[in-house]
Design an enzyme around this catalytic site. Sequence first.
Site, PDB file in Angstrom:
ATOM      1  N   GLU A   1       0.823  -1.207   0.000  1.00  0.00           N
ATOM      2  CA  GLU A   1       0.000   0.000   0.000  1.00  0.00           C
ATOM      3  C   GLU A   1       0.862   1.264   0.000  1.00  0.00           C
ATOM      4  OE1 GLU A   1      -2.279  -3.120   2.501  1.00  0.00           O
ATOM      5  OE2 GLU A   1      -0.194  -2.574   2.084  1.00  0.00           O
TER       6      GLU A   1
ATOM      7  N   CYS B   1       0.024   1.311   7.032  1.00  0.00           N
ATOM      8  CA  CYS B   1      -0.663   1.550   5.764  1.00  0.00           C
ATOM      9  C   CYS B   1      -2.005   2.229   5.989  1.00  0.00           C
ATOM     10  CB  CYS B   1      -0.830   0.238   5.007  1.00  0.00           C
ATOM     11  SG  CYS B   1       0.763  -0.488   4.544  1.00  0.00           S
TER      12      CYS B   1
END
Length: 157
Positions: free
Chosen positions: A56, A87
């Site tokens: 991510e 993330c």
Amino acid sequence: MLEKYLLFMRRAIELSLECVKRGGGPFGAVIAKNGKIVSESCNQVTILNDPTAHAEISAIREAARKLNTFDLSGCEIYASCEPCPMCFGAIYWARIDRVFFASTRSDAENIGFDDSFIYEEISRPVRERSIEFKQLLRGEALEAFRAWEEAEDKVKY
């Protein structure tokens, strides 16, 4: 539109599988805007020796670079697994509109990727965390905050 969502998620899952074959972690991510893929990545922590090289995070960095903005409003992220705390924070800082994920953090925990301790650490008082946190030179550091407050040309984010 559902078909596009599934297509993007399948690509994130495909990236996670490809990454495992290359020696990386089993995580993939795709960022899309206006029905098109802007960026994609997989977990490269062990490949790059970078603990922040999660799928991510890498996809967010690439999308921001390609779109030439730190504000990813209007974007969606498709992650092969529910995002970890790092993330999760990056997704919010990037202002991504929606998050789609496939496997859960419990699924990740079952194969040795347990981040529940981080969620617990965040809520603990500073003095009770397992890693020592010491505050130093707060007064000197606040000078930068005062400069920020006074700056007329600042870009808020």
